[in-house]
Design an enzyme around this catalytic site. Structure first.
Site: not given
Ligand code: DQA
Length: 141
Positions: A11-12, A19, A24, A75, A78, A99, A101, A108
């Site tokens: 998501p996102n 964003r 990011y 990735n 959240a 995994e 990020h 964070r």
């Molecule tokens: C993320 C870190 C997560 O906490 C966040 O919700 C994201 C992006 C990252 O790539 O740093 O959407 O996965």
């Protein structure tokens, strides 16, 4: 035969570039993945992005039982911090899932420091921006 790896973004992450660029970066998801393709010309990198937990789980199941994949780079956005269902899907499949990020989740907010998926992934890479994806792909080869 070319190695085949599935890159799943949750998501996102479709909003990358627009964003929270201070967190990011300013590259879009397509720009990051195009550079990844260029860095690994001998690897077939399939892309999938979804904002929906169920769709991510379905894609994990699909790839998990598709013998052509060497692994998955995930990735989960959240959902990393909240989704026992995605953790269960990773545990249910035989493929290695890495995994990733962009940001360093351990630097964070408290809630982001906990990953529900880390224990069922083969490894976790966090904090190297777009390079996190490159390191993850490399770890699967
Ligand atoms: C993320 C870190 C997560 O906490 C966040 O919700 C994201 C992006 C990252 O790539 O740093 O959407 O996965």
């Amino acid at each position: 035969m070319k190695h085949r790896i599935l890159i799943i973004n949750g998501p996102n992450l479709n909003l990358l570039g627009r964003r929270e660029p201070a967190v990011y970066g300013s590259e879009t998801l397509d720009e990051i993945l195009d550079r990844l393709d260029a860095a690994f010309p001998d690897v077939e990198l399939d892309r999938y992005q979804s904002n929906s937990e169920g769709e991510i789980i379905d894609r994990l199941h699909g790839a998990g039982f598709d013998r052509s994949y060497a692994g998955i780079v995930l990735n989960a956005g959240a959902y990393t911090h909240t989704s026992l269902a995605i953790a269960d899907a990773i545990a249910a499949i035989d493929l290695p899932v890495v995994e990733v990020h962009l940001s360093n989740i351990f630097a964070r907010e408290e809630i982001r420091r906990r990953s529900l998926i880390a224990a069922v992934c083969s490894g976790s890479i966090s904090g190297f921006g777009a390079k996190s994806y490159e390191l993850a792909v490399r770890s699967l080869l």
